[in-house]
Design a protein around this motif. Sequence first.
Motif, PDB file in Angstrom:
ATOM      1  N   CYS A 350      -4.936  57.045  14.218  1.00 20.23           N
ATOM      2  CA  CYS A 350      -5.949  56.358  15.026  1.00 20.23           C
ATOM      3  C   CYS A 350      -5.934  56.864  16.469  1.00 20.23           C
ATOM      4  CB  CYS A 350      -5.730  54.851  14.976  1.00 20.23           C
ATOM      5  SG  CYS A 350      -6.040  54.139  13.356  1.00 20.23           S
ATOM      6  N   THR A 351      -6.279  58.130  16.632  1.00 21.01           N
ATOM      7  CA  THR A 351      -6.362  58.712  17.967  1.00 21.01           C
ATOM      8  C   THR A 351      -7.756  59.293  18.162  1.00 21.01           C
ATOM      9  OG1 THR A 351      -5.688  60.960  17.340  1.00 21.01           O
ATOM     10  CG2 THR A 351      -3.928  59.354  17.766  1.00 21.01           C
ATOM     11  N   ASP A 352      -8.147  59.424  19.419  1.00 24.13           N
ATOM     12  CA  ASP A 352      -9.467  60.000  19.708  1.00 24.13           C
ATOM     13  C   ASP A 352      -9.557  61.439  19.212  1.00 24.13           C
ATOM     14  OD1 ASP A 352     -10.225  57.639  20.892  1.00 24.13           O
ATOM     15  OD2 ASP A 352      -9.738  58.287  22.929  1.00 24.13           O
ATOM     16  N   PHE A 395     -11.164  53.865  12.002  1.00 25.26           N
ATOM     17  CA  PHE A 395     -10.699  54.380  13.290  1.00 25.26           C
ATOM     18  C   PHE A 395     -10.819  53.319  14.389  1.00 25.26           C
ATOM     19  CE2 PHE A 395     -11.316  58.612  11.372  1.00 25.26           C
ATOM     20  CZ  PHE A 395     -10.157  59.244  11.809  1.00 25.26           C
ATOM     21  N   GLU A 396     -11.724  52.370  14.192  1.00 25.96           N
ATOM     22  CA  GLU A 396     -11.923  51.325  15.206  1.00 25.96           C
ATOM     23  C   GLU A 396     -10.966  50.156  15.005  1.00 25.96           C
ATOM     24  OE1 GLU A 396     -13.836  52.113  17.614  1.00 25.96           O
ATOM     25  OE2 GLU A 396     -14.511  53.940  16.576  1.00 25.96           O
ATOM     26  N   GLN A 397     -10.776  49.747  13.745  1.00 24.43           N
ATOM     27  CA  GLN A 397      -9.910  48.605  13.449  1.00 24.43           C
ATOM     28  C   GLN A 397      -9.731  48.504  11.935  1.00 24.43           C
ATOM     29  OE1 GLN A 397     -12.741  45.653  15.089  1.00 24.43           O
ATOM     30  NE2 GLN A 397     -12.634  44.664  13.084  1.00 24.43           N
ATOM     31  N   PRO A 398      -8.697  47.779  11.477  1.00 20.44           N
ATOM     32  CA  PRO A 398      -8.564  47.537  10.035  1.00 20.44           C
ATOM     33  C   PRO A 398      -9.762  46.747   9.520  1.00 20.44           C
ATOM     34  CG  PRO A 398      -6.538  46.975  11.205  1.00 20.44           C
ATOM     35  CD  PRO A 398      -7.588  47.205  12.252  1.00 20.44           C
ATOM     36  N   ARG A 399     -10.050  46.934   8.246  1.00 17.32           N
ATOM     37  CA  ARG A 399     -11.194  46.245   7.635  1.00 17.32           C
ATOM     38  C   ARG A 399     -10.749  45.566   6.346  1.00 17.32           C
ATOM     39  NH1 ARG A 399     -15.479  46.558  11.428  1.00 17.32           N
ATOM     40  NH2 ARG A 399     -15.294  48.577  12.478  1.00 17.32           N
TER      41      ARG A 399
END
Length: 451
Positions: A350-352, A395-399
């Motif tokens: 989870c990095t840019d 990549f933004e958050q767990p779902r």
Amino acid sequence: MSSSPFESPEAHNAAVYQQYDADPYPHFPVEQLPNHPQTLADRNFTTPYYLRYGQVLDPKGKVFLDMGCGSGFKTLALALNHPGAKVVGVDFSPRSIAMAQERAKHHKLDDRLEFHCLNLEDLPNLGYRFDFITCDEVLYLVADPLPFLQMFQSLLTPQGIIRGNFHSRSQRHNFYQAQTLLKDMGIFHGEAGELEVGIIRELFTALKDTTPLKQQVWSAQGNIQQQSPAGDEAIRMNLMLQGDRGFTFPEIQDLLDHSRLEFLEMVDWRTWNLYNLFNEPDNLPAFLGMALPDTDRLTQLHLFDHLQPVHRLLDFWCGHPQESIAPPPVAEWTPEQWQTSSVHLHPNLCTDTIKAQAIQAIQSLQNFPISQSLPLGGSTLEVLHPLMICLMPLFEQPRSFPFMVAHYLRLNPVNPITDAPTTETEAFHFLTSALTGLEQATHILLCLTES
């Protein structure tokens, strides 16, 4: 627990101290970031915690220990891996600690990185209990690793995990033979300076290429032959390493038992599969076919280390003994369990930078080589282009898993084969299959909702 070549533990530890204080390790410049994927993958708390508890833990507020931190390069990796965690580095070398403190200040992480020049017995004086303890490239150098492990056990939180490693006696036996030779010849008894390095280089260069020891420890090691700082360091770390000793898995088991610690798994566990050494794993000789399924993990690892001694480090995780705590394997989940699960991208992904690489792969209609960004287990793994598109929200958050099903249906409203509307059942089966494969590689982490 293990014999030392020195006359006393004090002499042993003094020799190791002299070498590392004179030559702080590792030698990376203070400004260099530990951003190599393998460096970061080897130093994370997420993977062993997930393997043991089936959950992803927020590192914020946790306290980690890097015992034998040296110049702080790997300690910096721990801090970068775990935003919000405090990381304490401890080493017995004042020169190393000074360099580590300079490194933390340079990267503006001195609020989360804390370094101390201490001996083992003074560790409790810091007043910390640790959630994750790493003791990397240390235990095989100390006179007796047992007090180290016992101290770690006493300072470990109930759900904490320790990463430790030993040199493999099987894999390193040629180097130990060379070390004994150099001591018997009077070339190396303590100093590891330029003079001694030069003499060793002259000795092995002068030997015939057909000499077995030269083939095993010199010709087979490309970097050790280089007349460069890298080559000199390879000589010091292989042929002149003070206190260096090899261990076996039964010895590790004995140390863990005496420390009241439980073996969890190897750090690179996928490369330690004993069955992969056989031509037909499903058709073993009768005595193996009957015995191996009932053989405990450490015994299997011991056999692997004998049969294929390719791992320099016996690199493992351990923790407090606990009752059955592991959730059921994902492959055995019921549809109801899937519906109550959450889907996480491994935090190291989870990095840019990695997100930008994934977007570039999607835009160019290519598969995404996910194992290059997070190498866990040495295998090569690519995420197919359609699946990578579906995974982007992670990549933004767990779902939640139901979110992933609905997202898949939005992206694939029509079945490309039947030209009929994609059904929820089709989306369910596609995602459970794809996510199970990625979970086995620990790139995707699947967590059941805790009741």
